[in-house]
Write a protein that holds these residues in place. Structure first.
Motif, PDB file in Angstrom:
ATOM      1  N   PRO A   1      42.724  32.517  51.437  1.00  0.00           N
ATOM      2  CA  PRO A   1      43.315  31.260  50.940  1.00  0.00           C
ATOM      3  C   PRO A   1      44.303  30.622  51.896  1.00  0.00           C
ATOM      4  N   SER A   2      44.764  31.361  52.911  1.00  0.00           N
ATOM      5  CA  SER A   2      45.824  30.829  53.765  1.00  0.00           C
ATOM      6  C   SER A   2      45.380  29.586  54.519  1.00  0.00           C
ATOM      7  N   VAL A   3      44.151  29.582  55.037  1.00  0.00           N
ATOM      8  CA  VAL A   3      43.688  28.453  55.841  1.00  0.00           C
ATOM      9  C   VAL A   3      43.425  27.232  54.970  1.00  0.00           C
ATOM     10  N   PHE A   4      42.652  27.398  53.867  1.00  0.00           N
ATOM     11  CA  PHE A   4      42.344  26.207  53.080  1.00  0.00           C
ATOM     12  C   PHE A   4      43.572  25.707  52.312  1.00  0.00           C
ATOM     13  N   THR A   5      44.555  26.579  52.060  1.00  0.00           N
ATOM     14  CA  THR A   5      45.796  26.107  51.429  1.00  0.00           C
ATOM     15  C   THR A   5      46.539  25.162  52.369  1.00  0.00           C
ATOM     16  N   VAL A   6      46.691  25.564  53.633  1.00  0.00           N
ATOM     17  CA  VAL A   6      47.368  24.711  54.609  1.00  0.00           C
ATOM     18  C   VAL A   6      46.581  23.425  54.840  1.00  0.00           C
ATOM     19  N   LEU A   7      45.252  23.531  54.893  1.00  0.00           N
ATOM     20  CA  LEU A   7      44.417  22.355  55.116  1.00  0.00           C
ATOM     21  C   LEU A   7      44.600  21.337  53.991  1.00  0.00           C
ATOM     22  N   PHE A   8      44.597  21.815  52.757  1.00  0.00           N
ATOM     23  CA  PHE A   8      44.755  20.898  51.634  1.00  0.00           C
ATOM     24  C   PHE A   8      46.176  20.354  51.541  1.00  0.00           C
ATOM     25  N   GLU A   9      47.166  21.189  51.854  1.00  0.00           N
ATOM     26  CA  GLU A   9      48.542  20.690  51.854  1.00  0.00           C
ATOM     27  C   GLU A   9      48.723  19.603  52.908  1.00  0.00           C
ATOM     28  N   ASP A  10      48.173  19.815  54.095  1.00  0.00           N
ATOM     29  CA  ASP A  10      48.296  18.808  55.149  1.00  0.00           C
ATOM     30  C   ASP A  10      47.519  17.540  54.790  1.00  0.00           C
ATOM     31  N   SER A  11      46.364  17.707  54.146  1.00  0.00           N
ATOM     32  CA  SER A  11      45.594  16.541  53.713  1.00  0.00           C
ATOM     33  C   SER A  11      46.381  15.743  52.675  1.00  0.00           C
ATOM     34  N   ALA A  12      46.996  16.465  51.730  1.00  0.00           N
ATOM     35  CA  ALA A  12      47.824  15.791  50.723  1.00  0.00           C
ATOM     36  C   ALA A  12      49.013  15.098  51.384  1.00  0.00           C
ATOM     37  N   ALA A  13      49.566  15.729  52.424  1.00  0.00           N
ATOM     38  CA  ALA A  13      50.707  15.126  53.124  1.00  0.00           C
ATOM     39  C   ALA A  13      50.309  13.822  53.801  1.00  0.00           C
ATOM     40  N   LEU A  14      49.138  13.798  54.440  1.00  0.00           N
ATOM     41  CA  LEU A  14      48.681  12.575  55.092  1.00  0.00           C
ATOM     42  C   LEU A  14      48.431  11.461  54.077  1.00  0.00           C
ATOM     43  N   LEU A  15      47.813  11.815  52.959  1.00  0.00           N
ATOM     44  CA  LEU A  15      47.595  10.825  51.894  1.00  0.00           C
ATOM     45  C   LEU A  15      48.934  10.326  51.345  1.00  0.00           C
ATOM     46  N   GLY A  16      49.886  11.255  51.180  1.00  0.00           N
ATOM     47  CA  GLY A  16      51.209  10.872  50.679  1.00  0.00           C
ATOM     48  C   GLY A  16      51.909   9.904  51.613  1.00  0.00           C
ATOM     49  N   LEU A  17      51.770  10.118  52.928  1.00  0.00           N
ATOM     50  CA  LEU A  17      52.383   9.215  53.896  1.00  0.00           C
ATOM     51  C   LEU A  17      51.782   7.811  53.807  1.00  0.00           C
ATOM     52  N   ILE A  18      50.467   7.751  53.599  1.00  0.00           N
ATOM     53  CA  ILE A  18      49.806   6.448  53.457  1.00  0.00           C
ATOM     54  C   ILE A  18      50.305   5.728  52.211  1.00  0.00           C
ATOM     55  N   VAL A  19      50.424   6.478  51.099  1.00  0.00           N
ATOM     56  CA  VAL A  19      50.909   5.889  49.856  1.00  0.00           C
ATOM     57  C   VAL A  19      52.356   5.430  50.011  1.00  0.00           C
ATOM     58  N   ALA A  20      53.190   6.252  50.661  1.00  0.00           N
ATOM     59  CA  ALA A  20      54.593   5.873  50.874  1.00  0.00           C
ATOM     60  C   ALA A  20      54.694   4.607  51.714  1.00  0.00           C
ATOM     61  N   PHE A  21      53.899   4.535  52.775  1.00  0.00           N
ATOM     62  CA  PHE A  21      53.908   3.341  53.624  1.00  0.00           C
ATOM     63  C   PHE A  21      53.499   2.101  52.828  1.00  0.00           C
ATOM     64  N   ALA A  22      52.422   2.244  52.029  1.00  0.00           N
ATOM     65  CA  ALA A  22      51.949   1.109  51.234  1.00  0.00           C
ATOM     66  C   ALA A  22      52.999   0.674  50.221  1.00  0.00           C
ATOM     67  N   GLY A  23      53.663   1.644  49.583  1.00  0.00           N
ATOM     68  CA  GLY A  23      54.673   1.312  48.575  1.00  0.00           C
ATOM     69  C   GLY A  23      55.881   0.617  49.177  1.00  0.00           C
ATOM     70  N   ILE A  24      56.365   1.145  50.305  1.00  0.00           N
ATOM     71  CA  ILE A  24      57.544   0.546  50.947  1.00  0.00           C
ATOM     72  C   ILE A  24      57.216  -0.846  51.475  1.00  0.00           C
ATOM     73  N   LEU A  25      56.029  -0.987  52.077  1.00  0.00           N
ATOM     74  CA  LEU A  25      55.620  -2.286  52.607  1.00  0.00           C
ATOM     75  C   LEU A  25      55.457  -3.313  51.489  1.00  0.00           C
ATOM     76  N   ALA A  26      54.797  -2.900  50.393  1.00  0.00           N
ATOM     77  CA  ALA A  26      54.602  -3.819  49.265  1.00  0.00           C
ATOM     78  C   ALA A  26      55.939  -4.212  48.641  1.00  0.00           C
TER      79      ALA A  26
END
Length: 319
Positions: A157-182
């Protein structure tokens, strides 16, 4: 716990990136007052703690068998992976949701908004680098399997846990950027809080998925069909074996399997000859399949094994 070199590289890369990013995001949130940026800081801080827990789980899982744990401590990694999923949900998603609701109820405009954009851009770069490291390791492990099949069948689980956490982090950054910009363009500070709730939903979904996979590993998953077939083939090649009926197996760790073999021996064999056969099988499996850390052999007729196999299959269909 051999074979964790790649997993540890993935976690170390994520740890270094997440800690630096978390401190930068918190500083940006303090100077700008952005709810989404604060949520992102909490997110990165939780990811940093999660990486530490995964390393701790690997360390604990590597301990040898002892009197109280005769099959070893391999499942410690699965336990800490489950704890990581709970932390993502309780801390990451929970705090982000709370921050979002508070900011929507009492919206305040973000100041020095360009600081947020710079931090989000740098964070995306660092998170992306960590994500690429995790992606390369996961692709190496999955081989020709499909993505979802590889995740479901993975015993590490160590590899896919980090992969999914990093994927969620990238999505979160996109959402944060969109929210702040809007919020800036539309002059609606509440949208910054909406972005925090969006980040909470991303983290909550990720946590539920990770918890589901970790729970399955913690309860005990069997070895892959390929591994089971290889064990049966080795057993069938022994001259004392009339028929290798089947195998029951469970992963104690990513590379640690306990196997129980049902074997119908040749009728003329004496007890010492059967014992010699079992010793031969253990020696060969230890050499050719070191992941089989314990082997238990049950002398059993083919008919009895088939009855038990059908009972297990019927119970699985009822579930």
């Amino acid at each position: 716990m051999a074979g964790h070199g790649g997993s540890k590289r993935v976690i170390y890369a994520a740890l270094a990136g997440n800690l630096a990013i978390a401190l930068t995001k918190f500083a940006a949130a303090f100077f700008t007052g952005s709810s989404a940026m604060l949520s992102e800081g909490v997110h990165s801080l939780v990811d940093t703690g999660n990486g530490t827990l995964l390393l701790y789980g690997m360390h604990r899982a590597a301990r040898p068998p002892d009197r109280t744990h005769p099959l070893g401590h391999g499942r410690e990694l699965y336990f800490w992976s489950f704890i990581v999923a709970l932390l993502v949900f309780a801390l990451g998603a929970g705090i982000s949701f709370y921050e979002g609701v508070i900011h929507i109820m009492a919206p305040e405009p973000v100041v020095n908004v360009r600081v947020n954009y710079i931090v989000l851009g740098l964070s995306f770069l660092f998170e992306g680098s960590s994500w690429l490291v995790a992606l390369r390791e996961f692709r190496r492990q999955k081989g020709s399997q499909g993505w979802f099949e590889a995740i479901h069948r993975s015993k590490d689980p160590s590899v896919f846990t980090v992969l999914f956490e990093d994927s969620a982090a990238l999505l979160g950054l996109i959402v944060a950027f969109a929210g702040i910009l809007a919020a800036e363009i539309l002059d609606m500070p509440a949208l910054d809080g909406v972005a925090s709730i969006g980040i909470a939903l991303i983290l909550g979904t990720t946590a539920i998925f990770l918890a589901r996979e970790s729970k399955s590993l913690l309860l005990g998953e069997p070895a892959s069909p390929e591994v089971q077939e290889q064990v049966l083939a080795i057993a069938q090649q022994d001259p004392a074996v009339q028929r290798a009926n089947g195998i029951l197996s469970v992963h104690i760790g990513p590379e640690e399997i306990v196997a129980g073999l049902s074997i119908e021996f040749e009728d003329h064999l004496t007890a010492p000859e059967i014992e010699a056969c079992v010793e031969r099988l253990e020696a060969r499996l230890k050499k050719e399949m070191p992941q089989i850390i314990r082997l238990f052999v049950k002398p059993q007729t083919t008919g009895t094994w088939e009855q038990r196999r059908k009972a297990i299959a019927e119970a699985s269909e009822e579930d």
